[in-house]
Design a protein around this motif. Structure first.
Motif, PDB file in Angstrom:
ATOM      1  N   ARG A   1       0.833  -1.197   0.000  1.00 16.31           N
ATOM      2  CA  ARG A   1       0.000   0.000   0.000  1.00 16.31           C
ATOM      3  C   ARG A   1       0.874   1.257   0.000  1.00 16.31           C
ATOM      4  O   ARG A   1       0.599   2.230  -0.653  1.00 16.31           O
ATOM      5  CB  ARG A   1      -0.923  -0.021   1.214  1.00 16.31           C
ATOM      6  CG  ARG A   1      -2.091   0.943   0.990  1.00 16.31           C
ATOM      7  CD  ARG A   1      -2.696   1.558   2.170  1.00 16.31           C
ATOM      8  NE  ARG A   1      -2.845   0.723   3.317  1.00 16.31           N
ATOM      9  CZ  ARG A   1      -3.636   1.033   4.323  1.00 16.31           C
ATOM     10  NH1 ARG A   1      -4.365   2.096   4.267  1.00 16.31           N
ATOM     11  NH2 ARG A   1      -3.698   0.270   5.381  1.00 16.31           N
TER      12      ARG A   1
ATOM     13  N   ILE B   1      -6.146  -3.825 -12.344  1.00 15.51           N
ATOM     14  CA  ILE B   1      -5.249  -2.721 -12.020  1.00 15.51           C
ATOM     15  C   ILE B   1      -4.301  -2.461 -13.185  1.00 15.51           C
ATOM     16  O   ILE B   1      -4.085  -1.317 -13.593  1.00 15.51           O
ATOM     17  CB  ILE B   1      -4.469  -3.024 -10.730  1.00 15.51           C
ATOM     18  CG1 ILE B   1      -5.409  -2.899  -9.535  1.00 15.51           C
ATOM     19  CG2 ILE B   1      -3.277  -2.079 -10.570  1.00 15.51           C
ATOM     20  CD1 ILE B   1      -4.805  -3.334  -8.233  1.00 15.51           C
TER      21      ILE B   1
ATOM     22  N   VAL C   1      -5.997  -5.817   0.913  1.00 11.20           N
ATOM     23  CA  VAL C   1      -4.732  -5.786   1.654  1.00 11.20           C
ATOM     24  C   VAL C   1      -5.010  -5.644   3.151  1.00 11.20           C
ATOM     25  O   VAL C   1      -4.409  -6.331   3.979  1.00 11.20           O
ATOM     26  CB  VAL C   1      -3.829  -4.632   1.167  1.00 11.20           C
ATOM     27  CG1 VAL C   1      -2.653  -4.414   2.094  1.00 11.20           C
ATOM     28  CG2 VAL C   1      -3.335  -4.921  -0.245  1.00 11.20           C
TER      29      VAL C   1
ATOM     30  N   GLN D   1     -10.635  -1.439  -3.949  1.00 12.84           N
ATOM     31  CA  GLN D   1     -10.830  -2.860  -3.633  1.00 12.84           C
ATOM     32  C   GLN D   1      -9.520  -3.495  -3.189  1.00 12.84           C
ATOM     33  O   GLN D   1      -9.494  -4.356  -2.301  1.00 12.84           O
ATOM     34  CB  GLN D   1     -11.382  -3.598  -4.856  1.00 12.84           C
ATOM     35  CG  GLN D   1     -12.804  -3.196  -5.205  1.00 12.84           C
ATOM     36  CD  GLN D   1     -13.253  -3.738  -6.554  1.00 12.84           C
ATOM     37  OE1 GLN D   1     -12.440  -3.958  -7.452  1.00 12.84           O
ATOM     38  NE2 GLN D   1     -14.538  -3.961  -6.703  1.00 12.84           N
ATOM     39  N   LEU D   2      -8.417  -3.050  -3.799  1.00 12.31           N
ATOM     40  CA  LEU D   2      -7.105  -3.576  -3.422  1.00 12.31           C
ATOM     41  C   LEU D   2      -6.773  -3.193  -1.986  1.00 12.31           C
ATOM     42  O   LEU D   2      -6.310  -4.007  -1.192  1.00 12.31           O
ATOM     43  CB  LEU D   2      -6.032  -3.037  -4.366  1.00 12.31           C
ATOM     44  CG  LEU D   2      -4.601  -3.433  -4.017  1.00 12.31           C
ATOM     45  CD1 LEU D   2      -4.391  -4.920  -4.250  1.00 12.31           C
ATOM     46  CD2 LEU D   2      -3.597  -2.636  -4.832  1.00 12.31           C
ATOM     47  N   ASP D   3      -7.033  -1.945  -1.677  1.00  9.69           N
ATOM     48  CA  ASP D   3      -6.781  -1.441  -0.332  1.00  9.69           C
ATOM     49  C   ASP D   3      -7.534  -2.276   0.693  1.00  9.69           C
ATOM     50  O   ASP D   3      -7.004  -2.680   1.730  1.00  9.69           O
ATOM     51  CB  ASP D   3      -7.242   0.019  -0.270  1.00  9.69           C
ATOM     52  CG  ASP D   3      -6.804   0.695   0.995  1.00  9.69           C
ATOM     53  OD1 ASP D   3      -7.641   1.333   1.651  1.00  9.69           O
ATOM     54  OD2 ASP D   3      -5.624   0.574   1.333  1.00  9.69           O
TER      55      ASP D   3
ATOM     56  N   LEU E   1      -7.232  -9.009  -8.385  1.00  7.53           N
ATOM     57  CA  LEU E   1      -7.402  -7.630  -8.833  1.00  7.53           C
ATOM     58  C   LEU E   1      -6.308  -7.185  -9.797  1.00  7.53           C
ATOM     59  O   LEU E   1      -6.410  -6.140 -10.433  1.00  7.53           O
ATOM     60  CB  LEU E   1      -7.409  -6.684  -7.621  1.00  7.53           C
ATOM     61  CG  LEU E   1      -8.716  -6.647  -6.831  1.00  7.53           C
ATOM     62  CD1 LEU E   1      -8.492  -5.990  -5.476  1.00  7.53           C
ATOM     63  CD2 LEU E   1      -9.778  -5.891  -7.611  1.00  7.53           C
ATOM     64  N   HIS E   2      -5.268  -7.989  -9.919  1.00  8.38           N
ATOM     65  CA  HIS E   2      -4.089  -7.467 -10.630  1.00  8.38           C
ATOM     66  C   HIS E   2      -4.364  -7.150 -12.088  1.00  8.38           C
ATOM     67  O   HIS E   2      -3.824  -6.178 -12.612  1.00  8.38           O
ATOM     68  CB  HIS E   2      -2.881  -8.399 -10.452  1.00  8.38           C
ATOM     69  CG  HIS E   2      -2.597  -9.264 -11.634  1.00  8.38           C
ATOM     70  ND1 HIS E   2      -3.211 -10.475 -11.823  1.00  8.38           N
ATOM     71  CD2 HIS E   2      -1.775  -9.087 -12.691  1.00  8.38           C
ATOM     72  CE1 HIS E   2      -2.761 -11.006 -12.949  1.00  8.38           C
ATOM     73  NE2 HIS E   2      -1.889 -10.190 -13.499  1.00  8.38           N
TER      74      HIS E   2
ATOM     75  N   VAL F   1      -6.296  -9.995  -3.595  1.00 13.34           N
ATOM     76  CA  VAL F   1      -5.259  -9.096  -4.111  1.00 13.34           C
ATOM     77  C   VAL F   1      -4.812  -9.558  -5.497  1.00 13.34           C
ATOM     78  O   VAL F   1      -4.739  -8.781  -6.445  1.00 13.34           O
ATOM     79  CB  VAL F   1      -4.044  -9.039  -3.150  1.00 13.34           C
ATOM     80  CG1 VAL F   1      -2.871  -8.329  -3.808  1.00 13.34           C
ATOM     81  CG2 VAL F   1      -4.428  -8.332  -1.856  1.00 13.34           C
TER      82      VAL F   1
ATOM     83  N   ALA G   1     -10.655  -0.182  -8.548  1.00 11.59           N
ATOM     84  CA  ALA G   1      -9.813  -1.354  -8.311  1.00 11.59           C
ATOM     85  C   ALA G   1      -8.840  -1.102  -7.173  1.00 11.59           C
ATOM     86  O   ALA G   1      -8.570  -1.989  -6.359  1.00 11.59           O
ATOM     87  CB  ALA G   1      -9.059  -1.733  -9.589  1.00 11.59           C
ATOM     88  N   LEU G   2      -8.321   0.123  -7.100  1.00 15.52           N
ATOM     89  CA  LEU G   2      -7.375   0.448  -6.025  1.00 15.52           C
ATOM     90  C   LEU G   2      -8.061   0.425  -4.671  1.00 15.52           C
ATOM     91  O   LEU G   2      -7.484   0.013  -3.666  1.00 15.52           O
ATOM     92  CB  LEU G   2      -6.744   1.816  -6.267  1.00 15.52           C
ATOM     93  CG  LEU G   2      -5.718   1.875  -7.391  1.00 15.52           C
ATOM     94  CD1 LEU G   2      -5.208   3.291  -7.576  1.00 15.52           C
ATOM     95  CD2 LEU G   2      -4.551   0.939  -7.111  1.00 15.52           C
TER      96      LEU G   2
END
Lengths: 306, 228
Positions: free
Chosen positions: B4, B90, B75, B70-72, B86-87, B83, B67-68
């Motif tokens: 992050r 992203i 994580v 959701q990534l946050d 989602l790549h 994670v 997406a970021l």
């Protein structure tokens, strides 16, 4: 001969494009090379045989208006599809691919992912033929009969299928296609990595593919496709791919074509199963016969047997 | 957690106009063009520029931010598989934002120097490496035309080897996916949305004409920063 007809075949075409599975996905590396016939052509003999024709859609180019405009067809079919056909013919002329069916060319030139040059054109010729025949004037609505039963069984409901199909089509990043296919329990596809290896029963699945790829290379039976290359929808919908997909499902899909393909797919799958069982039985029989053969060889062997 | 931090630092570098979201994670916003939509005509139509900027680029940004977020979330929950899942979103949407941000700066109206051939260090480097500007343009046009499906054709510089390269990337892959030391100087978008309304299926015509509005000044600035 290429026809530029605006009024194409009026009567609904029965889909002749059931996938050819005679070619069992060879594990050998296919070496693509030109043969001697090219020299004969240079000497002025013989005729250049245009192997594949640009097939017109089974309806006039303006028949799907306003959902898919005539202008779109003039470019999509008249330019893009035509170029794939012309370029494919040029690429295969005088080679071992000349004389093969289109489906076989697709599978062979896929070459386990190490694409041979004609793959792109062959795949796109096949995909576009299949796409035009996946639509019809006054299309859309809901499927019926066995197709609907299988959709309900394998997706939960028709609405769930629509959702999954649209999601696949929307998340095909870049150019490509979304498909409804009949998957007949092919775990080992030989020519490609199976994207759905864990599915065991004969069932309907949704898959997506990039650029010119199609489910023939995975040994699946395609039933329905939608083109999500931007050229397919940009004139009519610009960036609004989701709107294009909604209209495609609501107004354009030919469920008759899909049902007919499903019928063919099931018949082929059954025939293949029978053929494989027959082969297995043969091998077992040969296994018992072979245990007698070594004696014959030993008697006539004059070199190594000691 | 290191992931992050890496993201927030990178986002600060790419988008000084980003706003702070709920957890201090920056969100991205659409950068303005320094010229009107119609200013690149007749090479690229105003309709295309407007759609390309306001719809396509904006959509990449919207989905990138989503997406970021959701990534946050993933994580924070230590959900490794979420994670990883989602790549691709992203890479695609983030790449789309990165690439288009460069693209707008690669173009300039003729009256502001668009199309003027490169001089000074980049001009010399092009002559040294490719022989001439014409050869470079021919090479990029050939590779751009031959690209199957969607993607970009790039002129880049390898900042370690101090060498110019021509590369293509698929979909929205940034140039750095072709080599970690590659810095983009010029990118040409060959997705169909970049030219279809005006050039239809004739991508080679689009490629021929876009050089008339190429902003070599910007490319030279980037080059001189990497190869002083």
């Amino acid at each position: 001969m290429v026809t530029n007809a605006v009024t194409a075949i009026a009567s609904p075409l029965k889909c002749a494009l059931s996938p050819c599975h005679g070619f069992q996905g060879s594990t050998r590396r296919f070496r693509w090379r030109r043969n001697e016939r090219q020299c004969a052509r240079k000497a002025g003999h013989g005729v250049i045989t245009a192997k594949f024709d640009l097939k017109p859609p089974p309806y006039p180019l303006d028949a799907l208006e306003p959902h898919m405009s005539r202008e779109t067809f003039e470019y999509h079919w008249g330019k893009h599809h035509r170029a794939y056909v012309d370029n494919l013919n040029k690429q295969i002329a005088g080679t071992e691919l000349d004389g093969m069916t289109l489906e076989d060319i697709v599978v062979v030139t896929y070459n386990k992912g190490d694409l041979l040059p004609p793959f792109n054109n062959a795949g796109q010729v096949w995909n576009h033929d299949f796409f035009w025949e996946s639509m019809k004037p006054g299309g859309g609505g809901k499927p019926s009969g066995e197709l609907l039963d299988l959709i309900n069984r394998d997706f939960g409901s028709f609405e769930e299928f629509i959702k999954e199909f649209k999601t696949a089509a929307t998340t095909q990043f870049g150019s490509g296609w979304a498909w409804l296919v009949y998957k007949a329990n092919r775990l080992d596809v030989g020519n490609a990595v199976n994207p759905r290896p864990s599915d065991e029963d004969k069932k309907l699945v949704v898959v997506k593919s990039p650029n010119a790829m199609n489910p023939l290379v995975w040994d699946y039976f395609p039933l329905l496709t939608v083109d999500v290359w931007e050229h397919a929808y940009y004139i009519d919908y610009q960036n609004r791919r989701p709107d294009y997909l909604s209209i495609f499902m609501e107004k354009l899909v030919s469920w008759e074509a899909v049902s007919s393909r499903l019928e063919s797919a099931k018949v082929e799958a059954m025939e293949r199963e029978r053929e494989e069982e027959r082969k297995k039985e043969e091998e077992e029989e040969c296994g018992t016969a072979n245990s007698e053969a070594p004696e014959m060889y030993l008697e006539s062997d004059d070199s190594e047997a000691d | 957690m290191a992931l992050r931090t890496l993201l927030t630092r990178k986002t600060l570098a790419i988008s000084p106009m980003g706003m702070l979201g709920l957890r201090g994670l920056q969100t991205f916003s659409l950068p303005d063009l320094s010229y009107d939509y119609g200013a690149l005509e007749p090479a690229v139509s105003g309709d295309i520029m407007q759609l390309h900027h306001q719809k396509h680029h904006q959509t990449y940004i919207t989905n990138y931010n989503k997406a970021l977020e959701q990534l946050d979330d993933a994580v924070a929950k230590c959900d490794a598989s979420a994670v990883v899942k989602l790549h691709s979103a992203i890479k695609f949407n983030g790449g789309g934002h990165v690439n288009h941000s460069i693209f707008w700066k690669n173009l300039a109206p003729v009256r502001e120097g668009g199309g003027e051939p490169p001089k000074s260090s980049l001009g010399w480097a092009i002559d040294n490496h490719f022989g001439s500007l014409e050869v470079l343009i021919q090479k990029m046009n050939a590779e751009g035309a031959a690209l199957q499906g969607s993607g970009w054709v790039w002129l880049g510089v390898d900042k370690e080897l101090k060498r110019l390269v021509v590369e293509t990337t698929a979909n929205q892959d940034p140039l750095v996916t072709k080599g970690p030391n590659l810095v983009p100087l010029l990118g040409i978008d060959v997705w169909e949305h970049a030219y279809y309304l005006q050039y239809k299926n004739v991508r080679p015509d689009y490629l021929k004409n876009i050089w008339k509005v190429m902003n070599w000044k910007y490319a030279n600035e980037v080059y001189e920063k990497e190869c002083p």
